[in-house]
Write a protein that holds these residues in place. Structure first.
Motif, PDB file in Angstrom:
ATOM      1  N   MET A   1       0.856  -1.170   0.000  1.00 44.33           N
ATOM      2  CA  MET A   1       0.000   0.000   0.000  1.00 44.33           C
ATOM      3  C   MET A   1       0.902   1.233   0.000  1.00 44.33           C
ATOM      4  SD  MET A   1      -2.628  -1.140   3.026  1.00 44.33           S
ATOM      5  CE  MET A   1      -3.882   0.046   2.710  1.00 44.33           C
ATOM      6  N   ARG A   2       0.477   2.218  -0.706  1.00 44.09           N
ATOM      7  CA  ARG A   2       1.232   3.464  -0.738  1.00 44.09           C
ATOM      8  C   ARG A   2       0.704   4.415   0.336  1.00 44.09           C
ATOM      9  NH1 ARG A   2       4.365   4.206  -5.211  1.00 44.09           N
ATOM     10  NH2 ARG A   2       5.237   5.768  -3.832  1.00 44.09           N
ATOM     11  N   LEU A   3       1.421   5.500   0.568  1.00 46.30           N
ATOM     12  CA  LEU A   3       1.136   6.423   1.654  1.00 46.30           C
ATOM     13  C   LEU A   3      -0.298   6.944   1.642  1.00 46.30           C
ATOM     14  CD1 LEU A   3       2.071   8.100   4.089  1.00 46.30           C
ATOM     15  CD2 LEU A   3       2.861   9.829   2.457  1.00 46.30           C
ATOM     16  N   THR A   4      -0.778   7.428   0.511  1.00 49.57           N
ATOM     17  CA  THR A   4      -2.123   8.012   0.477  1.00 49.57           C
ATOM     18  C   THR A   4      -3.190   6.982   0.844  1.00 49.57           C
ATOM     19  OG1 THR A   4      -2.232   7.642  -1.914  1.00 49.57           O
ATOM     20  CG2 THR A   4      -1.586   9.829  -1.169  1.00 49.57           C
ATOM     21  N   GLU A   5      -3.014   5.745   0.402  1.00 47.62           N
ATOM     22  CA  GLU A   5      -3.975   4.695   0.726  1.00 47.62           C
ATOM     23  C   GLU A   5      -3.956   4.378   2.229  1.00 47.62           C
ATOM     24  OE1 GLU A   5      -5.275   0.249  -0.822  1.00 47.62           O
ATOM     25  OE2 GLU A   5      -3.435   1.150  -1.571  1.00 47.62           O
ATOM     26  N   VAL A   6      -2.763   4.333   2.815  1.00 50.51           N
ATOM     27  CA  VAL A   6      -2.641   4.071   4.248  1.00 50.51           C
ATOM     28  C   VAL A   6      -3.285   5.203   5.042  1.00 50.51           C
ATOM     29  CG1 VAL A   6      -1.001   3.834   6.169  1.00 50.51           C
ATOM     30  CG2 VAL A   6      -0.596   2.622   4.025  1.00 50.51           C
ATOM     31  N   LEU A   7      -3.035   6.443   4.637  1.00 51.86           N
ATOM     32  CA  LEU A   7      -3.614   7.587   5.338  1.00 51.86           C
ATOM     33  C   LEU A   7      -5.140   7.569   5.236  1.00 51.86           C
ATOM     34  CD1 LEU A   7      -1.150  10.453   4.353  1.00 51.86           C
ATOM     35  CD2 LEU A   7      -1.188   9.092   6.457  1.00 51.86           C
ATOM     36  N   ASP A   8      -5.667   7.270   4.063  1.00 52.63           N
ATOM     37  CA  ASP A   8      -7.129   7.203   3.877  1.00 52.63           C
ATOM     38  C   ASP A   8      -7.742   6.087   4.721  1.00 52.63           C
ATOM     39  OD1 ASP A   8      -7.080   9.304   2.091  1.00 52.63           O
ATOM     40  OD2 ASP A   8      -7.173   8.018   0.310  1.00 52.63           O
ATOM     41  N   LEU A   9      -7.100   4.945   4.736  1.00 51.42           N
ATOM     42  CA  LEU A   9      -7.625   3.780   5.439  1.00 51.42           C
ATOM     43  C   LEU A   9      -7.581   3.955   6.958  1.00 51.42           C
ATOM     44  CD1 LEU A   9      -8.757   0.936   4.910  1.00 51.42           C
ATOM     45  CD2 LEU A   9      -6.422   0.088   5.020  1.00 51.42           C
ATOM     46  N   THR A  10      -6.504   4.538   7.459  1.00 48.08           N
ATOM     47  CA  THR A  10      -6.323   4.658   8.908  1.00 48.08           C
ATOM     48  C   THR A  10      -6.937   5.927   9.483  1.00 48.08           C
ATOM     49  OG1 THR A  10      -4.192   5.779   8.680  1.00 48.08           O
ATOM     50  CG2 THR A  10      -4.170   3.353   8.844  1.00 48.08           C
ATOM     51  N   GLY A  11      -7.072   6.960   8.673  1.00 44.70           N
ATOM     52  CA  GLY A  11      -7.564   8.238   9.175  1.00 44.70           C
ATOM     53  C   GLY A  11      -6.498   9.034   9.898  1.00 44.70           C
ATOM     54  N   LEU A  12      -5.262   8.572   9.848  1.00 46.05           N
ATOM     55  CA  LEU A  12      -4.155   9.270  10.497  1.00 46.05           C
ATOM     56  C   LEU A  12      -3.632  10.378   9.592  1.00 46.05           C
ATOM     57  CD1 LEU A  12      -2.117   6.185  11.777  1.00 46.05           C
ATOM     58  CD2 LEU A  12      -3.655   7.625  13.119  1.00 46.05           C
ATOM     59  N   SER A  13      -3.020  11.389  10.208  1.00 48.86           N
ATOM     60  CA  SER A  13      -2.322  12.391   9.416  1.00 48.86           C
ATOM     61  C   SER A  13      -0.937  11.835   9.087  1.00 48.86           C
ATOM     62  CB  SER A  13      -2.173  13.698  10.197  1.00 48.86           C
ATOM     63  OG  SER A  13      -1.237  13.532  11.252  1.00 48.86           O
ATOM     64  N   ALA A  33      11.342   0.202  -4.190  1.00 52.72           N
ATOM     65  CA  ALA A  33      12.305   0.564  -5.224  1.00 52.72           C
ATOM     66  C   ALA A  33      13.226   1.615  -4.616  1.00 52.72           C
ATOM     67  CB  ALA A  33      11.597   1.109  -6.460  1.00 52.72           C
ATOM     68  N   GLU A  34      14.142   2.149  -5.399  1.00 55.64           N
ATOM     69  CA  GLU A  34      15.110   3.107  -4.860  1.00 55.64           C
ATOM     70  C   GLU A  34      14.444   4.302  -4.178  1.00 55.64           C
ATOM     71  OE1 GLU A  34      18.688   5.980  -6.389  1.00 55.64           O
ATOM     72  OE2 GLU A  34      18.301   4.136  -7.488  1.00 55.64           O
ATOM     73  N   ARG A  35      13.399   4.834  -4.780  1.00 54.88           N
ATOM     74  CA  ARG A  35      12.731   6.001  -4.207  1.00 54.88           C
ATOM     75  C   ARG A  35      11.253   5.742  -3.931  1.00 54.88           C
ATOM     76  NH1 ARG A  35      14.181  11.436  -7.111  1.00 54.88           N
ATOM     77  NH2 ARG A  35      12.823  11.998  -5.402  1.00 54.88           N
ATOM     78  N   CYS A  36      10.937   4.522  -3.532  1.00 55.30           N
ATOM     79  CA  CYS A  36       9.535   4.141  -3.362  1.00 55.30           C
ATOM     80  C   CYS A  36       9.402   3.183  -2.178  1.00 55.30           C
ATOM     81  CB  CYS A  36       9.069   3.465  -4.647  1.00 55.30           C
ATOM     82  SG  CYS A  36       7.386   2.896  -4.608  1.00 55.30           S
ATOM     83  N   CYS A  37       8.509   3.526  -1.257  1.00 59.38           N
ATOM     84  CA  CYS A  37       8.239   2.682  -0.099  1.00 59.38           C
ATOM     85  C   CYS A  37       6.748   2.448   0.022  1.00 59.38           C
ATOM     86  CB  CYS A  37       8.746   3.344   1.183  1.00 59.38           C
ATOM     87  SG  CYS A  37      10.531   3.469   1.276  1.00 59.38           S
ATOM     88  N   GLY A  38       6.406   1.404   0.729  1.00 57.93           N
ATOM     89  CA  GLY A  38       5.002   1.108   0.953  1.00 57.93           C
ATOM     90  C   GLY A  38       4.842   0.201   2.150  1.00 57.93           C
ATOM     91  N   TRP A  39       3.601  -0.141   2.443  1.00 57.14           N
ATOM     92  CA  TRP A  39       3.267  -0.992   3.580  1.00 57.14           C
ATOM     93  C   TRP A  39       2.627  -2.262   3.086  1.00 57.14           C
ATOM     94  CZ3 TRP A  39       3.309   4.191   3.632  1.00 57.14           C
ATOM     95  CH2 TRP A  39       3.926   4.823   4.708  1.00 57.14           C
ATOM     96  N   ARG A  40       2.819  -3.343   3.832  1.00 57.79           N
ATOM     97  CA  ARG A  40       2.159  -4.602   3.522  1.00 57.79           C
ATOM     98  C   ARG A  40       0.717  -4.532   4.010  1.00 57.79           C
ATOM     99  NH1 ARG A  40       7.370  -7.567   5.433  1.00 57.79           N
ATOM    100  NH2 ARG A  40       8.368  -7.847   3.409  1.00 57.79           N
ATOM    101  N   VAL A  41      -0.201  -4.946   3.167  1.00 55.27           N
ATOM    102  CA  VAL A  41      -1.631  -4.884   3.487  1.00 55.27           C
ATOM    103  C   VAL A  41      -1.927  -5.639   4.782  1.00 55.27           C
ATOM    104  CG1 VAL A  41      -3.938  -5.544   2.720  1.00 55.27           C
ATOM    105  CG2 VAL A  41      -2.318  -4.600   1.081  1.00 55.27           C
TER     106      VAL A  41
END
Length: 66
Positions: A1-13, A33-41
Motif C-alpha cells: 500500500m502506498r502512503l495516500t492509501e494508508v492515510l485514507d484507510l487509517t484516518g491518520l495524518s 524501489a530506490e525512491r519508493c516505499c510502501g506498507w504490507r496490506v
C-alpha cells in the motif's frame, strides 16, 4: 500500500503516521524501489484490528503464527 492509501484507510495524518512508526506503534515501511516505499496490506490490517495497543511485537507474533 502506498502512503495516500494508508492515510485514507487509517484516518491518520502523515505526521502522526510517521510518529507512530518511530514509536513502534505502527508497522514500518518496506522499500519497493530506490525512491519508493510502501506498507504490507496484512500488517496494516493487523494494526487496524487493534490500533490502540499495537506494537511491533504483534507483527512478530503474527509471523510466528503463520
Amino acid at each position: 500500500m502506498r502512503l495516500t492509501e494508508v492515510l485514507d484507510l487509517t484516518g491518520l495524518s502523515r505526521a502522526t503516521l510517521y510518529r507512530k512508526i518511530a514509536a513502534g506503534t505502527f508497522p514500518p515501511q518496506h522499500k519497493l524501489a530506490e525512491r519508493c516505499c510502501g506498507w504490507r496490506v496484512g500488517e496494516v490490517e493487523l494494526w487496524l484490528r487493534n490500533p490502540v495497543s499495537f506494537t511491533l511485537a504483534d507483527l512478530e507474533r503474527n509471523r510466528d503464527a503463520a
